[in-house]
Design an enzyme around this catalytic site. Structure first.
Site, mmCIF file in Angstrom:
data_model
loop_
_atom_site.group_PDB
_atom_site.id
_atom_site.type_symbol
_atom_site.label_atom_id
_atom_site.label_comp_id
_atom_site.label_asym_id
_atom_site.label_seq_id
_atom_site.Cartn_x
_atom_site.Cartn_y
_atom_site.Cartn_z
ATOM 1 N N ARG A 46 18.720 20.809 43.970
ATOM 2 C CA ARG A 46 19.892 21.371 43.317
ATOM 3 C C ARG A 46 20.986 21.608 44.354
ATOM 4 O O ARG A 46 20.723 22.118 45.437
ATOM 5 C CB ARG A 46 19.560 22.700 42.624
ATOM 6 C CG ARG A 46 18.535 22.586 41.500
ATOM 7 C CD ARG A 46 19.104 21.855 40.297
ATOM 8 N NE ARG A 46 18.149 21.819 39.189
ATOM 9 C CZ ARG A 46 17.280 20.831 38.977
ATOM 10 N NH1 ARG A 46 17.248 19.794 39.824
ATOM 11 N NH2 ARG A 46 16.453 20.863 37.951
ATOM 12 N N ARG A 73 46.619 29.635 38.644
ATOM 13 C CA ARG A 73 45.338 29.120 39.137
ATOM 14 C C ARG A 73 45.383 27.600 39.075
ATOM 15 O O ARG A 73 45.346 27.005 37.997
ATOM 16 C CB ARG A 73 44.190 29.667 38.280
ATOM 17 C CG ARG A 73 44.006 31.175 38.406
ATOM 18 C CD ARG A 73 43.721 31.592 39.826
ATOM 19 N NE ARG A 73 43.354 33.007 39.949
ATOM 20 C CZ ARG A 73 43.128 33.619 41.108
ATOM 21 N NH1 ARG A 73 43.266 32.951 42.248
ATOM 22 N NH2 ARG A 73 42.790 34.898 41.133
ATOM 23 N N ALA A 85 41.405 41.383 42.041
ATOM 24 C CA ALA A 85 40.097 40.936 42.535
ATOM 25 C C ALA A 85 40.267 40.313 43.902
ATOM 26 O O ALA A 85 41.371 39.936 44.302
ATOM 27 C CB ALA A 85 39.467 39.932 41.566
ATOM 28 N N LEU A 87 37.805 38.454 47.525
ATOM 29 C CA LEU A 87 36.555 38.037 48.143
ATOM 30 C C LEU A 87 35.966 39.132 49.024
ATOM 31 O O LEU A 87 36.686 39.958 49.590
ATOM 32 C CB LEU A 87 36.794 36.794 49.000
ATOM 33 C CG LEU A 87 37.292 35.541 48.288
ATOM 34 C CD1 LEU A 87 37.657 34.483 49.316
ATOM 35 C CD2 LEU A 87 36.250 35.016 47.321
ATOM 36 N N GLU A 102 41.561 45.707 47.720
ATOM 37 C CA GLU A 102 42.144 44.714 46.806
ATOM 38 C C GLU A 102 43.068 45.361 45.780
ATOM 39 O O GLU A 102 44.106 44.793 45.418
ATOM 40 C CB GLU A 102 41.037 43.936 46.105
ATOM 41 C CG GLU A 102 40.256 42.999 47.017
ATOM 42 C CD GLU A 102 41.087 41.848 47.553
ATOM 43 O OE1 GLU A 102 42.196 41.605 47.029
ATOM 44 O OE2 GLU A 102 40.642 41.193 48.503
ATOM 45 N N GLU A 106 46.874 43.989 45.648
ATOM 46 C CA GLU A 106 47.338 43.197 44.509
ATOM 47 C C GLU A 106 48.088 44.010 43.462
ATOM 48 O O GLU A 106 48.842 43.435 42.669
ATOM 49 C CB GLU A 106 46.145 42.489 43.839
ATOM 50 C CG GLU A 106 45.516 41.432 44.722
ATOM 51 C CD GLU A 106 44.650 40.454 43.942
ATOM 52 O OE1 GLU A 106 44.418 40.692 42.741
ATOM 53 O OE2 GLU A 106 44.210 39.463 44.536
ATOM 54 N N PRO A 124 25.986 30.802 37.388
ATOM 55 C CA PRO A 124 24.725 30.713 38.124
ATOM 56 C C PRO A 124 24.068 29.340 38.112
ATOM 57 O O PRO A 124 23.156 29.101 38.899
ATOM 58 C CB PRO A 124 23.839 31.756 37.429
ATOM 59 C CG PRO A 124 24.425 31.902 36.056
ATOM 60 C CD PRO A 124 25.899 31.722 36.236
ATOM 61 N N GLY A 125 24.541 28.424 37.263
ATOM 62 C CA GLY A 125 24.000 27.075 37.296
ATOM 63 C C GLY A 125 24.565 26.232 38.421
ATOM 64 O O GLY A 125 23.996 25.193 38.765
ATOM 65 N N GLU A 129 28.057 32.743 43.489
ATOM 66 C CA GLU A 129 29.059 33.804 43.502
ATOM 67 C C GLU A 129 28.619 35.005 42.680
ATOM 68 O O GLU A 129 28.346 34.906 41.480
ATOM 69 C CB GLU A 129 30.403 33.302 42.968
ATOM 70 C CG GLU A 129 31.481 34.367 43.007
ATOM 71 C CD GLU A 129 32.838 33.865 42.561
ATOM 72 O OE1 GLU A 129 33.797 34.663 42.591
ATOM 73 O OE2 GLU A 129 32.938 32.685 42.187
ATOM 74 N N GLU A 154 49.873 34.734 45.159
ATOM 75 C CA GLU A 154 49.948 36.179 44.951
ATOM 76 C C GLU A 154 51.395 36.675 44.906
ATOM 77 O O GLU A 154 51.676 37.716 44.314
ATOM 78 C CB GLU A 154 49.174 36.919 46.040
ATOM 79 C CG GLU A 154 47.667 36.771 45.913
ATOM 80 C CD GLU A 154 46.929 37.638 46.916
ATOM 81 O OE1 GLU A 154 47.602 38.241 47.787
ATOM 82 O OE2 GLU A 154 45.694 37.710 46.833
#
Length: 222
Positions: A46, A73, A85, A87, A102, A106, A124-125, A129, A154
C-alpha cells in the site's frame, strides 16, 4: 439487535515487511509499505501519504456564532469556507499550543477556553493525516500591532461570523465542503445540547497521533 455504546476504533498492528519512501516533499512524503494481515498471510503493498498531522479550530463567540474563513484551494480550484487550521510542523510544539498559534495567525484571535471537539483521520485509505479539532471560546482580538502577516493564499482570507444552525444547514445542503469545517460544525451542534459539558479538555491525550506511536516487536508497527 443489541446496542454497544462502548464501541471505538482500535489499534490493530500488522506485520510490516518493508517500508520505503517513494517521494519526499517539503510537507509530506509518499511511503510504500509491504505488510501481511496475518502472520502467514499474503504480502500486500500500500502507498500512502505520511503527514505531520494538523489542528483546526472552531472559534465561537458569546452569541454562539462561529467563525468561518474563506480561502482558495488550488487542487479543487475553489474557494472554500473553512475553519482556522494548520500543520503540526513545528518541532517540539504540542497540539494545543499549535492550535493557539494557528487561531492567532489566521483569525487574529486568542481564546481563554479550549475543548477538543473531535479527532479524525481525514482520508485513512490514502493518508496518515491526523486532525484534532478544537472548540475555542472566550475570544479576544490580537492587538493590531502584534498580528501575523499573511502571505500567498492566506493573504486572501475572508472572515464571516455565522449562527451555528445556519452553518449546520450549509453543511447538510452541500454548501460547505471542507471536512474539518463540516465535522466541527456538526460536532458542535451535537455538543450544544449539554452546554458543551461532555467535551474533553483542550490538553486531552491524543493517542492516535503518530508522535505517540511506538515500534512493535517482530517488525510490526503501531
Amino acid at each position: 439487535m443489541s446496542e454497544d455504546r462502548g464501541f471505538a476504533d482500535e489499534q490493530s498492528p500488522r506485520r510490516l515487511l518493508e517500508s520505503s519512501v517513494a517521494y519526499s516533499g517539503p510537507i509530506w512524503d509518499v511511503v510504500s509499505e509491504k505488510f501481511t494481515l496475518t502472520d502467514d498471510g499474503e504480502p500486500l503493498v500500500r502507498d500512502f501519504i505520511r503527514h505531520p498531522g494538523a489542528v483546526a479550530i472552531l472559534a465561537m463567540n458569546e452569541q454562539g456564532q462561529i467563525l468561518l474563513i474563506n480561502q482558495y484551494r488550488h487542487p479543487v480550484r475553489m474557494t472554500l469556507w473553512e475553519i482556522p487550521a494548520g500543520l503540526l510542523d513545528v518541532e517540539g510544539e504540542d497540539y494545543l499550543t499549535a492550535a493557539v498559534r494557528e487561531l492567532a495567525e489566521e483569525a487574529d484571535l486568542v481564546a481563554e477556553d479550549w475543548n477538543v471537539l473531535t479527532d479524525l483521520f481525514l482520508s485513512p485509505g490514502s493518508s496518515r493525516e491526523e486532525l484534532r479539532i478544537y472548540l475555542a471560546r472566550g475570544l479576544h482580538e490580537v492587538p493590531e500591532a502584534e498580528r501575523h502577516e499573511r502571505f500567498h493564499e492566506e493573504a486572501e482570507i475572508k472572515m464571516l461570523w455565522v449562527d451555528l444552525d445556519d452553518a449546520v444547514k450549509a453543511v447538510l445542503e452541500g454548501r460547505i465542503h471542507s471536512p474539518s469545517a463540516a465535522a466541527a460544525v456538526l460536532a458542535a451542534a451535537a455538543a450544544r445540547s449539554t452546554g458543551y459539558a461532555g467535551l474533553r479538555p483542550g490538553d486531552a491525550p491524543w493517542p492516535e497521533h503518530h508522535s505517540e506511536h511506538h515500534a512493535w516487536p517482530n517488525g510490526s508497527v503501531r
